[in-house]
Design a protein around this motif. Sequence first.
Motif, PDB file in Angstrom:
ATOM      1  N   MET A   8       0.831  -1.211   0.000  1.00 50.20           N
ATOM      2  CA  MET A   8       0.000   0.000   0.000  1.00 50.20           C
ATOM      3  C   MET A   8       0.865   1.262   0.000  1.00 50.20           C
ATOM      4  N   GLN A   9       2.008   1.213   0.673  1.00 47.77           N
ATOM      5  CA  GLN A   9       2.941   2.339   0.607  1.00 47.77           C
ATOM      6  C   GLN A   9       3.452   2.518  -0.812  1.00 47.77           C
ATOM      7  N   HIS A  10       3.640   1.400  -1.507  1.00 46.34           N
ATOM      8  CA  HIS A  10       4.162   1.500  -2.872  1.00 46.34           C
ATOM      9  C   HIS A  10       3.101   2.028  -3.832  1.00 46.34           C
ATOM     10  N   PHE A  11       1.854   1.748  -3.565  1.00 45.02           N
ATOM     11  CA  PHE A  11       0.793   2.351  -4.374  1.00 45.02           C
ATOM     12  C   PHE A  11       0.898   3.879  -4.329  1.00 45.02           C
ATOM     13  N   VAL A  12       1.234   4.422  -3.171  1.00 48.06           N
ATOM     14  CA  VAL A  12       1.396   5.875  -3.040  1.00 48.06           C
ATOM     15  C   VAL A  12       2.487   6.358  -4.001  1.00 48.06           C
ATOM     16  N   ARG A  13       3.613   5.652  -4.026  1.00 51.52           N
ATOM     17  CA  ARG A  13       4.712   6.027  -4.922  1.00 51.52           C
ATOM     18  C   ARG A  13       4.279   5.947  -6.391  1.00 51.52           C
ATOM     19  N   GLU A  14       3.547   4.890  -6.727  1.00 52.19           N
ATOM     20  CA  GLU A  14       3.098   4.712  -8.110  1.00 52.19           C
ATOM     21  C   GLU A  14       2.119   5.810  -8.524  1.00 52.19           C
ATOM     22  N   MET A  15       1.255   6.211  -7.611  1.00 58.61           N
ATOM     23  CA  MET A  15       0.297   7.280  -7.928  1.00 58.61           C
ATOM     24  C   MET A  15       1.010   8.609  -8.156  1.00 58.61           C
ATOM     25  N   LYS A  16       2.044   8.849  -7.367  1.00 55.46           N
ATOM     26  CA  LYS A  16       2.820  10.086  -7.547  1.00 55.46           C
ATOM     27  C   LYS A  16       3.494  10.099  -8.904  1.00 55.46           C
TER      28      LYS A  16
END
Length: 286
Positions: A176-184
Amino acid sequence: MEKKIILITGASDGIGKETAKVLAKQGHRLIIHGRNKQKTVEAFEEIKRETGNQNIDMYLADFLSLAEVKRFADTIKQKYDHLDVLINNAGAQFTDQRETTAEGHEKTMVINVFSPFLLTTLLLELLKKSKSARVVTVSSASHSMGKPDLNDIEFRNGYSMARAYGVSKLYIIWVMQHFVREMKKADINNITFNSVHPGSTITSLARESSKSWKFRILMFLWRPMMNSMEKAISASIKTATSAELEGLTGKYFGPKGEEKPSQKYHSAENEHRVWQYCREITAKYL
């Protein structure tokens, strides 16, 4: 409070069902998911009866099958034009013996990591159409227990029920933390991704592991220290709907508020390796 379209997985009993009841009382449009038809229908009728909210839909899917997750996501995309909140609540513990699914993957990782990863990815299309979307994923305080092995993500060696459960709940926080990076990277700014934990609570989560007499004894001794259901669902409710958390992403919440997940084994490289593994084994469904 602005009314939202909210999908809750694993809502046929336990924390998922109680979360659905509170959200239904708030007047939101709910989509509830379950695996067992009888239990899910009973929960569906109970939620409508107890809350007076008839704006509730029900769908079945076995999240131990990635193909079923894909089918379920396709159905949701056909039925709804957008989604405001996805609550990845479905999860499980299994037994002291390592078990694999019909698709060949370790069961704990499938239900706790691969399926929520796949579902979230497939539903991004609907979440992007919301004015302000939220993804809330239920992890566990047990994520700090057990040592991960990034060369053996599916526990082919050194498997135990406790280790598999704890490490899987660590991995889903990283995902879920990586989803944040991908969205950015994709310049998508309307979706937040946060993880929560309910504390120690009596739920149906351990429906398989509780077949062990050792586990039943442990649960009996631990029962006096368990959270109430009201406390257990509080983080999911707040993270899904609270106006004060608008725009907050990449965080981890428990019954007492924001917490810091264990950083003992975290690194950008380890997080990325788990993300890539999820992408590789779900590639045919994406």
